[in-house]
Motif scaffolding. Sequence first.
Motif, PDB file in Angstrom:
ATOM      1  N   GLU A  98     -28.431  45.822  52.793  1.00  0.00           N
ATOM      2  CA  GLU A  98     -28.222  44.951  51.637  1.00  0.00           C
ATOM      3  C   GLU A  98     -27.599  45.738  50.480  1.00  0.00           C
ATOM      4  N   TYR A  99     -28.074  46.963  50.286  1.00  0.00           N
ATOM      5  CA  TYR A  99     -27.506  47.838  49.254  1.00  0.00           C
ATOM      6  C   TYR A  99     -26.030  48.137  49.532  1.00  0.00           C
ATOM      7  N   VAL A 100     -25.704  48.435  50.783  1.00  0.00           N
ATOM      8  CA  VAL A 100     -24.315  48.731  51.147  1.00  0.00           C
ATOM      9  C   VAL A 100     -23.419  47.530  50.857  1.00  0.00           C
ATOM     10  N   HIS A 101     -23.866  46.342  51.252  1.00  0.00           N
ATOM     11  CA  HIS A 101     -23.068  45.144  50.980  1.00  0.00           C
ATOM     12  C   HIS A 101     -22.917  44.912  49.478  1.00  0.00           C
ATOM     13  N   GLY A 102     -23.936  45.263  48.704  1.00  0.00           N
ATOM     14  CA  GLY A 102     -23.864  45.085  47.263  1.00  0.00           C
ATOM     15  C   GLY A 102     -22.745  45.883  46.624  1.00  0.00           C
ATOM     16  N   LEU A 103     -22.421  47.045  47.175  1.00  0.00           N
ATOM     17  CA  LEU A 103     -21.348  47.854  46.606  1.00  0.00           C
ATOM     18  C   LEU A 103     -19.987  47.166  46.751  1.00  0.00           C
ATOM     19  N   LEU A 104     -19.828  46.387  47.806  1.00  0.00           N
ATOM     20  CA  LEU A 104     -18.581  45.618  47.935  1.00  0.00           C
ATOM     21  C   LEU A 104     -18.547  44.490  46.911  1.00  0.00           C
TER      22      LEU A 104
END
Length: 332
Positions: free
Chosen positions: A163-169
């Motif tokens: 979820e954190y990784v997707h948030g960076l996009l």
Amino acid sequence: MREVTMTATGDARTGSSLPDLIDAHLYMPFPFARSPYEREVTEGVGQWLRETGLAAEPGVTEMIARTRPAELASFNSPDMDRDVLHIVARQIAYQFVFDDLAEEVGLRKPGRLLPLLHESIAVLRDDASPGTALGAALADLLRQVRERCTPAQADRWAWKSREYVHGLLHEAVAQAHTPPAGAALCTSIRALTAGVEPFHPLCEAAQPEELTGAELHHPVMRRLTRLSADAAVWIPDLYSAVKEQQAGELINLALAHQRAHRCSLPVATMLAIRQINAAVREFEELFADIRPRLSPSAIGYVEGMAGWIRGCYHWSRTVPRYADTASASALA
């Protein structure tokens, strides 16, 4: 000393810097503490960064010196046992490297983030073999988490990390969008990019027993999780606003209030502080209400989440990364 004049939306305060303003008005009921293992964990982070190859990446060693990830882990989790604290500190260091690289690439061209994010998701979801030092570091973190945590805790860690990784996009797209993101969208993105919730399973792993599903998924516990992550990341936003304003970054609570109200940074900071104080007080009230119905492990888990609020505050006040906040220009 310069007088900071607030509008009707803020309180009057005389001070020479934004830290004075924050210290005077931010509600912080959780007392300062630090781990007795801080020095050991600091050395462990440096060794781990060298072993994974991240220390050889351009600018990483200097960035780590300015962010002090082991100190943040120590302040956040002063009572955590040694082995879990090592994982927490390494993960903080990894996320600083990952976040800074994502911001640098995303500000120029969001689409160039895709290979970086794809590798991370593949490691977390599919146990894919990494092709970069950053991917190798993430794979090693996943290994450590699986060795120390229960399978359910490790699964929660991986889910929250994805979820954190997707948030960076999301953040990169918002940075490139015109007009800039409003306050509501900004706080929604910060909820994803905060990077705090992936540490909650480690808070659980530090407890004597795994939490029951009823405890983890209770509506009050879910709300406590959200409040903890929000308050923990909004507090550094107060201290990083000057740095991020200078860098042209937009996803920051104080800067979002400044844009929305077309006000000075001190007034925007006061608005952000009021929002943070409300979250911290709600966290306190909800925890006090549900505490009698929680197991000892669940109480320790919530106290671990509270530690992130306290730790991010004390870390933000002194970390070299946010030294610009204390400059006189912050009051412009």
